[in-house]
Enzyme design. Structure first.
Site, PDB file in Angstrom:
ATOM      1  N   SER A 132      16.704   0.346 -10.024  1.00  0.00           N
ATOM      2  CA  SER A 132      17.001   1.724 -10.417  1.00  0.00           C
ATOM      3  C   SER A 132      17.110   1.840 -11.931  1.00  0.00           C
ATOM      4  O   SER A 132      17.397   0.871 -12.616  1.00  0.00           O
ATOM      5  CB  SER A 132      18.321   2.155  -9.795  1.00  0.00           C
ATOM      6  N   LYS A 139      19.020   1.088  -2.038  1.00  0.00           N
ATOM      7  CA  LYS A 139      18.378   1.848  -3.129  1.00  0.00           C
ATOM      8  C   LYS A 139      18.003   3.252  -2.638  1.00  0.00           C
ATOM      9  O   LYS A 139      18.147   4.241  -3.364  1.00  0.00           O
ATOM     10  CB  LYS A 139      17.127   1.104  -3.623  1.00  0.00           C
ATOM     11  N   HIS A 185      21.098   5.288  -2.586  1.00  0.00           N
ATOM     12  CA  HIS A 185      21.407   5.604  -3.995  1.00  0.00           C
ATOM     13  C   HIS A 185      20.647   6.863  -4.416  1.00  0.00           C
ATOM     14  O   HIS A 185      21.203   7.787  -5.003  1.00  0.00           O
ATOM     15  CB  HIS A 185      21.032   4.421  -4.896  1.00  0.00           C
ATOM     16  N   ASN A 186      19.369   6.904  -4.119  1.00  0.00           N
ATOM     17  CA  ASN A 186      18.564   8.063  -4.511  1.00  0.00           C
ATOM     18  C   ASN A 186      19.015   9.328  -3.784  1.00  0.00           C
ATOM     19  O   ASN A 186      19.031  10.411  -4.367  1.00  0.00           O
ATOM     20  CB  ASN A 186      17.081   7.803  -4.235  1.00  0.00           C
ATOM     21  N   GLU A 223      21.956  10.572  -5.452  1.00  0.00           N
ATOM     22  CA  GLU A 223      21.496  11.165  -6.727  1.00  0.00           C
ATOM     23  C   GLU A 223      21.024  12.613  -6.510  1.00  0.00           C
ATOM     24  O   GLU A 223      21.366  13.512  -7.298  1.00  0.00           O
ATOM     25  CB  GLU A 223      20.372  10.285  -7.267  1.00  0.00           C
TER      26      GLU A 223
HETATM   27  P1  NDP Z   1       2.652   3.062 -10.566  1.00  0.00           P
HETATM   28  O1  NDP Z   1       3.479   3.364  -9.370  1.00  0.00           O
HETATM   29  O2  NDP Z   1       1.971   4.165 -11.268  1.00  0.00           O
HETATM   30  O3  NDP Z   1       1.569   1.943 -10.163  1.00  0.00           O
HETATM   31  C1  NDP Z   1       0.575   1.502 -11.046  1.00  0.00           C
HETATM   32  C2  NDP Z   1       0.413   0.014 -10.965  1.00  0.00           C
HETATM   33  O4  NDP Z   1       0.079  -0.405  -9.634  1.00  0.00           O
HETATM   34  C3  NDP Z   1      -0.719  -0.473 -11.851  1.00  0.00           C
HETATM   35  O5  NDP Z   1      -0.323  -1.693 -12.447  1.00  0.00           O
HETATM   36  C4  NDP Z   1      -1.843  -0.656 -10.849  1.00  0.00           C
HETATM   37  O6  NDP Z   1      -2.818  -1.568 -11.283  1.00  0.00           O
HETATM   38  C5  NDP Z   1      -1.072  -1.225  -9.685  1.00  0.00           C
HETATM   39  N1  NDP Z   1      -1.805  -1.163  -8.420  1.00  0.00           N
HETATM   40  C6  NDP Z   1      -2.029  -0.058  -7.665  1.00  0.00           C
HETATM   41  N2  NDP Z   1      -2.735  -0.394  -6.570  1.00  0.00           N
HETATM   42  C7  NDP Z   1      -2.960  -1.730  -6.638  1.00  0.00           C
HETATM   43  C8  NDP Z   1      -3.639  -2.653  -5.803  1.00  0.00           C
HETATM   44  N3  NDP Z   1      -4.205  -2.278  -4.661  1.00  0.00           N
HETATM   45  N4  NDP Z   1      -3.673  -3.954  -6.199  1.00  0.00           N
HETATM   46  C9  NDP Z   1      -3.080  -4.337  -7.337  1.00  0.00           C
HETATM   47  N5  NDP Z   1      -2.434  -3.509  -8.157  1.00  0.00           N
HETATM   48  C10 NDP Z   1      -2.364  -2.220  -7.817  1.00  0.00           C
HETATM   49  O7  NDP Z   1       3.539   2.230 -11.645  1.00  0.00           O
HETATM   50  P2  NDP Z   1       5.066   2.401 -12.108  1.00  0.00           P
HETATM   51  O8  NDP Z   1       5.234   1.392 -13.173  1.00  0.00           O
HETATM   52  O9  NDP Z   1       5.422   3.815 -12.394  1.00  0.00           O
HETATM   53  O10 NDP Z   1       5.925   1.987 -10.837  1.00  0.00           O
HETATM   54  C11 NDP Z   1       5.820   0.700 -10.248  1.00  0.00           C
HETATM   55  C12 NDP Z   1       6.720   0.628  -9.029  1.00  0.00           C
HETATM   56  O11 NDP Z   1       8.064   0.811  -9.446  1.00  0.00           O
HETATM   57  C13 NDP Z   1       6.451   1.713  -7.980  1.00  0.00           C
HETATM   58  O12 NDP Z   1       6.636   1.178  -6.703  1.00  0.00           O
HETATM   59  C14 NDP Z   1       7.514   2.748  -8.258  1.00  0.00           C
HETATM   60  O13 NDP Z   1       7.828   3.504  -7.121  1.00  0.00           O
HETATM   61  C15 NDP Z   1       8.658   1.853  -8.690  1.00  0.00           C
HETATM   62  N6  NDP Z   1       9.662   2.504  -9.510  1.00  0.00           N
HETATM   63  C16 NDP Z   1       9.308   3.368 -10.500  1.00  0.00           C
HETATM   64  C17 NDP Z   1      10.255   3.990 -11.283  1.00  0.00           C
HETATM   65  C18 NDP Z   1       9.845   4.888 -12.371  1.00  0.00           C
HETATM   66  O14 NDP Z   1      10.730   5.485 -12.993  1.00  0.00           O
HETATM   67  N7  NDP Z   1       8.571   5.006 -12.670  1.00  0.00           N
HETATM   68  C19 NDP Z   1      11.694   3.744 -11.069  1.00  0.00           C
HETATM   69  C20 NDP Z   1      11.964   2.767 -10.081  1.00  0.00           C
HETATM   70  C21 NDP Z   1      10.978   2.203  -9.324  1.00  0.00           C
HETATM   71  P3  NDP Z   1      -4.099  -1.020 -12.151  1.00  0.00           P
HETATM   72  O15 NDP Z   1      -3.623  -0.983 -13.571  1.00  0.00           O
HETATM   73  O16 NDP Z   1      -5.125  -2.043 -11.914  1.00  0.00           O
HETATM   74  O17 NDP Z   1      -4.459   0.320 -11.609  1.00  0.00           O
END
Ligand code: NDP
Length: 479
Positions: A128, A182, A185-186, A189
């Protein structure tokens, strides 16, 4: 092999988490992303960090010391499954795969079982705090096996937020327990945000205060028992002026709230478990209501209250709103912890509720002073059936309830929606009630479906022969 920890997925969350890991003494971080450019960019932008870039899963596995430990931060859902498949192909028994994404806990339970069959450990960890938390210290809620916790614990402790000297991470419980917590938690929130929004709306409509003046009210509240990150940022948002129009920013933002689904998961899960998280549910539904402009447009001319809210003593009214907010917040947290307790019972997890309150004190969106009171309550009475009956909260509710009732009544009388305030009060009164009209519902159920009922004065189960002579007979216990 030179890295002690790896990160797969280098979008905003993964790259920030990798930088956080690399900034801690003793860590060398293997990094891998499906498309090479993100890896190159991260490594080029942070020459100070001990990164070991990998450009295939094989290279990634080869760069990690055993037991290999990798945190996946990719798009939740199919992306997570694809990465797990690839990693299980190159990892060995005893290695650890951590999913730090926002997975649904039932997916985590499924994945943990499948990965465990290969001898590899799988840990679903709720992380989080958004992108800033990932970089500077998130609150981390890991599930998974005790064996993986031995290796993972020190690493996660080193990157977690610190609250009052303690890292905001604990081994929540087995398999999906971390993602479950988690999720709740959300949900909390959502409720906390909705309650704050209702408080703002009442003050805005009931007094002549501008958003900037209401910001001062929230800043003042943030110095008392409501002190929390969400109250603090509320003041910041309300104080913001829109550069283009010169108006308060809050007045130019479209009033349709978005959602990414974790609040809905919390409510869906609570429905399945039979736990009344009504405050959280109202918060989720309030966002849904806001996001139906077509329904709102055709409803605008429906009749409203006869009189608009007119407050005589603004200070007294604002203090009432503060107390109503505090009381409703106690209900929301009590309901959320109730859901965690029910989830632990249903999925056979041992979850220390006091420890959960503690790891939410830093690094996450609901961080607040108030959480200390929750951990105290569970420390004193670990099997407390209803959090809000802990002495500290009884005192707070005793102080607040008069104001709470006045505010809910005022909102209803003046046609101001306060769904989370009012449903929290109804929940409180429902819990308190000596007798509930559930007795009548049992009578109705017995009438139309012979669902039977129990009596207050003797054991066993009964049925009234409604379509016959209406005498009561003893029934088999079927309800
Ligand atoms: P995204 O959810 O936008 O995901 C993008 C990433 O996933 C890229 O690195 C992409 O690789 C990769 N990806 C997608 N599909 C595949 C696949 N089939 N094989 C390999 N890699 C893949 O990124 P975030 O950083 O925003 O979030 C990451 C995780 O963290 C998510 O699960 C999200 O829910 C969680 N999270 C996010 C928060 C936030 O504030 N953003 C807070 C807490 C948790 P490529 O570059 O090759 O496309």
């Amino acid at each position: 092999a030179s890295a002690n920890i790896g990160v797969v997925g280098l979008a905003v969350m993964g790259s920030n988490l990798a930088r956080n890991l690399a900034s801690r003494e003793g860590n060398t971080v293997a990094v891998f992303n499906r498309s090479r450019s993100k890896t190159d960019e991260l490594v080029a932008a942070h020459p100070e960090a001990e990164f070991v870039p990998a450009f295939s899963y094989e290279e990634f596995a080869a760069s990690l010391q055993k037991p290999r430990t990798a945190i996946i931060m990719v798009k939740a859902g199919a992306g997570t499954d694809a990465v797990i498949d690839a990693l299980t192909g190159v990892f060995e028994p005893g290695d650890i795969i951590v999913d730090g994404g926002n997975a649904l806990f039932t997916d985590t339970i499924r994945r943990e079982k499948a990965v465990r069959a290969t001898g590899i450990n799988f840990v679903g960890a709720g992380i989080s705090g958004g992108e800033e938390g990932a970089l500077t210290g998130p609150s981390i809620m890991p599930g998974g096996s005790d064996e993986s916790w031995v290796t993972l614990g020190p690493i996660l402790r080193s990157i977690a937020a610190v609250a009052e000297g303690e890292p905001c991470v604990t081994h929540v419980g087995h398999d999906g327990a971390g993602h479950f917590v988690k999720m709740v938690h959300n949900g909390i929130e959502y409720a906390d945000m909705q309650l704050i929004a209702e408080a703002y709306d009442l003050i805005r409509r009931g007094t002549s205060k501008t958003p900037a003046e209401i910001a001062d009210v929230f800043a003042e509240w943030n110095r008392g028992e409501l002190e929390s990150y969400l109250i603090e940022i509320t003041a910041e948002v309300l104080r913001q002026t829109d550069a283009a129009t010169g108006l308060p920013l809050v007045d130019v933002i479209l009033d349709q709230a978005g959602a990414k689904g974790t609040g809905a998961w919390t409510v869906q899960t609570a429905l399945n478990l039979g736990v009344p998280v009504s405050g959280i549910a109202e918060a989720v539904f309030a966002r849904s209501l806001s996001s139906h402009p077509e329904q709102r447009a055709v409803s605008r001319d429906l009749p409203g209250a006869e009189e608009d809210l007119e407050v005589e003593d603004a200070d007294a009214f604002i203090e009432d709103v503060r107390l109503a907010l505090y009381a409703s917040k106690i209900v929301a947290y009590s309901q959320g912890f109730d859901e965690i307790r029910a989830g632990a019972a249903a999925y056979d997890w041992t979850i220390d509720l006091g420890a959960i309150a503690k790891i939410w004190r830093g690094g996450c969106i609901i961080r607040a002073q108030f959480l200390n009171r929750i951990s105290d309550a569970y420390q004193t009475t670990p099997d407390l059936p209803v959090l809000l009956t802990a002495p500290y909260f009884v005192d707070a509710l005793t102080r607040a309830q008069g104001a709470w009732r006045r505010i809910v009544a005022t909102a209803a009388a003046s046609g101001i929606p306060a769904p989370a305030f009012s449903s929290s009060l109804a929940y409180y009164d429902g819990l308190r009630a000596e007798r509930l009209p559930a007795a009548l519902i049992q009578g109705q159920r017995d009438f139309f479906g012979a669902h039977t009922y129990q009596r207050t004065d003797k054991p066993r189960t009964f049925h009234t022969q409604w379509s016959g002579d209406r005498t009561e007979v003893e029934a088999e216990d079927t309800h």
